[in-house]
Structure formats: structure tokens, C-alpha cells
Write a protein that holds these residues in place. Structure first.
Motif, PDB file in Angstrom:
ATOM      1  N   SER A  40     -49.980  34.021 -66.986  1.00 25.00           N
ATOM      2  CA  SER A  40     -50.893  34.706 -66.073  1.00 25.00           C
ATOM      3  C   SER A  40     -52.256  34.855 -66.740  1.00 25.00           C
ATOM      4  N   VAL A  41     -53.296  34.580 -65.981  1.00 28.26           N
ATOM      5  CA  VAL A  41     -54.658  34.835 -66.444  1.00 28.26           C
ATOM      6  C   VAL A  41     -55.350  35.639 -65.342  1.00 28.26           C
ATOM      7  N   TYR A  42     -55.630  36.907 -65.657  1.00 28.70           N
ATOM      8  CA  TYR A  42     -56.209  37.826 -64.682  1.00 28.70           C
ATOM      9  C   TYR A  42     -57.719  37.910 -64.852  1.00 28.70           C
ATOM     10  N   GLY A  43     -58.412  38.009 -63.746  1.00 30.23           N
ATOM     11  CA  GLY A  43     -59.849  38.215 -63.764  1.00 30.23           C
ATOM     12  C   GLY A  43     -60.226  39.439 -62.951  1.00 30.23           C
ATOM     13  N   THR A  44     -61.173  40.235 -63.469  1.00 28.03           N
ATOM     14  CA  THR A  44     -61.699  41.386 -62.740  1.00 28.03           C
ATOM     15  C   THR A  44     -63.086  41.025 -62.213  1.00 28.03           C
ATOM     16  N   THR A 120     -57.577  39.677 -59.704  1.00 28.14           N
ATOM     17  CA  THR A 120     -56.824  38.559 -59.143  1.00 28.14           C
ATOM     18  C   THR A 120     -56.247  37.719 -60.268  1.00 28.14           C
ATOM     19  N   GLU A 121     -55.193  36.991 -59.953  1.00 31.08           N
ATOM     20  CA  GLU A 121     -54.429  36.279 -60.982  1.00 31.08           C
ATOM     21  C   GLU A 121     -54.354  34.788 -60.699  1.00 31.08           C
ATOM     22  N   TRP A 122     -54.610  33.999 -61.724  1.00 32.88           N
ATOM     23  CA  TRP A 122     -54.150  32.618 -61.722  1.00 32.88           C
ATOM     24  C   TRP A 122     -52.777  32.626 -62.401  1.00 32.88           C
ATOM     25  N   GLU A 165     -51.242  26.290 -73.805  1.00 38.90           N
ATOM     26  CA  GLU A 165     -52.569  26.590 -74.347  1.00 38.90           C
ATOM     27  C   GLU A 165     -53.666  25.921 -73.536  1.00 38.90           C
ATOM     28  N   PHE A 166     -53.450  24.671 -73.147  1.00 41.11           N
ATOM     29  CA  PHE A 166     -54.447  23.945 -72.358  1.00 41.11           C
ATOM     30  C   PHE A 166     -54.691  24.642 -71.022  1.00 41.11           C
ATOM     31  N   HIS A 167     -53.609  24.979 -70.310  1.00 39.62           N
ATOM     32  CA  HIS A 167     -53.757  25.534 -68.963  1.00 39.62           C
ATOM     33  C   HIS A 167     -54.335  26.944 -68.979  1.00 39.62           C
ATOM     34  N   VAL A 168     -53.951  27.748 -69.946  1.00 40.58           N
ATOM     35  CA  VAL A 168     -54.526  29.090 -70.041  1.00 40.58           C
ATOM     36  C   VAL A 168     -56.035  28.986 -70.291  1.00 40.58           C
ATOM     37  N   ALA A 169     -56.436  28.067 -71.152  1.00 43.09           N
ATOM     38  CA  ALA A 169     -57.866  27.893 -71.429  1.00 43.09           C
ATOM     39  C   ALA A 169     -58.622  27.454 -70.178  1.00 43.09           C
ATOM     40  N   ARG A 170     -58.023  26.568 -69.374  1.00 39.48           N
ATOM     41  CA  ARG A 170     -58.690  26.123 -68.154  1.00 39.48           C
ATOM     42  C   ARG A 170     -58.771  27.258 -67.126  1.00 39.48           C
ATOM     43  N   ALA A 171     -57.737  28.092 -67.062  1.00 38.78           N
ATOM     44  CA  ALA A 171     -57.766  29.215 -66.121  1.00 38.78           C
ATOM     45  C   ALA A 171     -58.823  30.236 -66.520  1.00 38.78           C
ATOM     46  N   VAL A 172     -59.007  30.442 -67.814  1.00 36.17           N
ATOM     47  CA  VAL A 172     -60.090  31.310 -68.287  1.00 36.17           C
ATOM     48  C   VAL A 172     -61.434  30.744 -67.826  1.00 36.17           C
ATOM     49  N   SER A 182     -64.322  40.555 -66.556  1.00 38.39           N
ATOM     50  CA  SER A 182     -63.403  40.632 -67.696  1.00 38.39           C
ATOM     51  C   SER A 182     -62.192  39.759 -67.376  1.00 38.39           C
ATOM     52  N   ILE A 183     -61.517  39.297 -68.430  1.00 39.96           N
ATOM     53  CA  ILE A 183     -60.393  38.373 -68.271  1.00 39.96           C
ATOM     54  C   ILE A 183     -59.271  38.808 -69.210  1.00 39.96           C
ATOM     55  N   LEU A 184     -58.051  38.793 -68.700  1.00 43.51           N
ATOM     56  CA  LEU A 184     -56.864  39.110 -69.490  1.00 43.51           C
ATOM     57  C   LEU A 184     -55.930  37.906 -69.478  1.00 43.51           C
ATOM     58  N   GLU A 185     -55.585  37.409 -70.670  1.00 40.06           N
ATOM     59  CA  GLU A 185     -54.681  36.266 -70.790  1.00 40.06           C
ATOM     60  C   GLU A 185     -53.283  36.749 -71.185  1.00 40.06           C
ATOM     61  N   ILE A 186     -52.272  36.279 -70.471  1.00 42.29           N
ATOM     62  CA  ILE A 186     -50.872  36.515 -70.847  1.00 42.29           C
ATOM     63  C   ILE A 186     -50.217  35.137 -70.932  1.00 42.29           C
ATOM     64  N   PRO A 187     -50.182  34.532 -72.113  1.00 40.95           N
ATOM     65  CA  PRO A 187     -49.747  33.136 -72.237  1.00 40.95           C
ATOM     66  C   PRO A 187     -48.315  32.884 -71.796  1.00 40.95           C
ATOM     67  N   VAL A 188     -47.413  33.847 -72.008  1.00 39.20           N
ATOM     68  CA  VAL A 188     -46.046  33.730 -71.496  1.00 39.20           C
ATOM     69  C   VAL A 188     -45.655  35.082 -70.921  1.00 39.20           C
ATOM     70  N   VAL A 189     -45.444  35.138 -69.621  1.00 41.00           N
ATOM     71  CA  VAL A 189     -45.056  36.396 -68.973  1.00 41.00           C
ATOM     72  C   VAL A 189     -43.611  36.711 -69.332  1.00 41.00           C
ATOM     73  N   ARG A 190     -43.356  37.881 -69.871  1.00 38.00           N
ATOM     74  CA  ARG A 190     -42.045  38.175 -70.448  1.00 38.00           C
ATOM     75  C   ARG A 190     -40.945  38.242 -69.397  1.00 38.00           C
ATOM     76  N   ASP A 191     -41.227  38.762 -68.201  1.00 32.31           N
ATOM     77  CA  ASP A 191     -40.171  38.890 -67.189  1.00 32.31           C
ATOM     78  C   ASP A 191     -40.217  37.711 -66.206  1.00 32.31           C
TER      79      ASP A 191
END
Length: 235
Positions: A40-44, A120-122, A165-172, A182-191
Motif C-alpha cells: 500500500s502507498v497512501y497519499g494525503t 487515498t491508496e494505491w 521495491e520497483f512498484h512501491v517507488a512508482r506508486a510514490v 505527504s506519502i506513506l509507504e507500506i511495502p508489505v501489508v501484514r494482514d
């Protein structure tokens, strides 16, 4: 029945005819578990986009980075999902690597004022590979009925790690281009890991697969397996 439940049933169904578990002459029952690792990559944003409205689901999908491009250093890709972020309670969620204090008490109100409706979330659904080190076996634990429970071993491979890593960087980059404050990166969502695939492989050769093209077990003519465990890849 799924990529965990099905091999559990088959491996627990041993007999003199099937000493390694039902329909397991290939030795592949339980092998090659795939789960679609999820990032998940969240943007405010400054604008109120009302992202608390409606059901949780995919408002938009992108397959732009889905196909293999070996120049990126890995194979396969991922599907992107543009997601709403729900009501107030979802803003108390936290992930490893973040401080849960930021979501409670006075911090909760500050966070809610800045993110509610503007968040919102990618969501990025990765295609992991059918690798034999990821598997389902029968462990030492039993459930409340005394039936041996499944033991799951799953490790993110080097290919999947590079893909993540590639996809999280592109979503950022996508959030930055859209003007996120602001942006929050969660590279692997635990649940996550909801899509349980690959542990009763479909194929034509009984030596390299568990079921045929119709989901019929090669070893047992009146046994059909019809669920995600049949998947050969996690497309």
C-alpha cells in the motif's frame, strides 16, 4: 477449500494406497504456494475527495506495469488498485515500522483532521512466482477436532522483493505527480495474503501436476479439485 485448505485435506488423507497423501504421487501437493504479496502507498491531499464514501473496493485499476520487462531486473509485474480509505476507524490502523502512538489519543484527532476524506491508496497486488520453498505441510498442531493443522512456509523471494521495491517507488512517483502533500509507504501489508494459490497444480503430466485440465485428480478418477490451488501461476 483453497491453496491452504485443499492440501491440508489431501495430506491428511493418507492410506495404504496413498502413503504420501491423497492424489500426491507427484509429490507436489502443498508445493508452490502463491499469495499475491500486497503493498500500500497512501497519499494525503489538500482537496477533500470524500474517500470515506462507498464500499471499500477498486475505484480504478491500472495494468501499466503488469507485463514482464527484464530491464527492470525481475520478471512479471503487478496490478494497481486505486482505493478509498474508509471511515474514522481505519485511521487508527498501523503497520510495523510505524509508531502506533500516532494513531491514538490527541494524535488521532490531528491525524483525522489531516487525512479524513483526503487520504487515498494505491494498493499493489504483486504476482509472486510458483516456488517450491513456499509450501503447505502438516505440522504438529491439531485443531479443536483433533485434525492436524496446516503448517505454512512462505518467504518473499529475490524476484518478488525487487518487484515490490520497483512498484512501491512508482506508486510514490504517481502520488507526487498528483500533488500529494505527504506519502506513506507500506511495502508489505501484514494482514494480506488472501489469495491462496498453487498447491494442487493443474497440468497434463501426472508426474508434474496434481489435476488435469478439468480439475480431476490424476491419481483418483472421481476426485475433483476446483479452487485456487489449481493455479499454475498467480497471474
Amino acid at each position: 477449500a483453497n491453496g491452504v485448505g485443499t492440501p491440508r485435506i489431501l495430506l491428511n488423507s493418507k492410506s495404504t494406497l496413498f502413503p504420501d497423501g491423497l492424489a500426491n504421487s507427484s509429490g507436489l501437493v502443498g508445493k508452490r504456494l502463491m499469495i499475491h504479496p500486497y503493498a500500500s502507498v497512501y497519499g494525503t491531499y489538500e482537496d477533500d475527495m470524500e474517500t470515506y464514501l462507498g464500499p471499500t473496493g477498486q475505484a480504478l485499476q491500472s495494468m501499466h506495469f503488469y507485463e514482464t520487462d527484464t530491464d527492470r531486473g525481475f520478471v512479471r509485474g503487478a496490478k494497481w488498485n486505486l482505493m478509498p480509505t474508509g471511515g474514522p476507524l481505519t485511521h487508527t490502523l498501523w503497520e510495523p515500522g510505524t509508531d502506533w502512538h500516532d494513531s491514538f489519543g490527541p494524535s488521532f484527532h490531528k491525524r483525522l483532521n489531516s487525512t479524513f476524506g483526503r487520504y487515498t491508496e494505491w494498493g499493489i497486488t504483486m504476482e509472486d512466482l510458483p516456488e517450491e520453498h513456499n509450501d503447505v505441510t502438516i505440522g504438529d498442531l491439531v485443531d479443536s477436532d483433533g485434525i492436524p493443522a496446516p503448517k505454512i512456509r512462505y518467504k518473499i523471494s529475490d524476484n518478488t522483493q525487487r518487484l515490490l521495491e520497483f512498484h512501491v517507488a512508482r506508486a510514490v512517483e504517481a502520488h507526487q505527480a498528483a500533488g500529494a502533500t505527504s506519502i506513506l509507504e507500506i511495502p508489505v501489508v501484514r494482514d494480506s495474503g488472501w489469495h491462496l494459490l498453487g498447491t494442487a497444480r493443474m497440468g497434463e503430466d501426472p508426474a508434474t501436476s496434481v489435476v488435469d485440465q478439468w480439475g480431476r485428480a490424476h491419481d483418483v478418477p472421481n476426485l475433483f479439485i476446483i479452487d485456487g490451488s489449481n493455479f499454475v501461476t498467480s497471474t
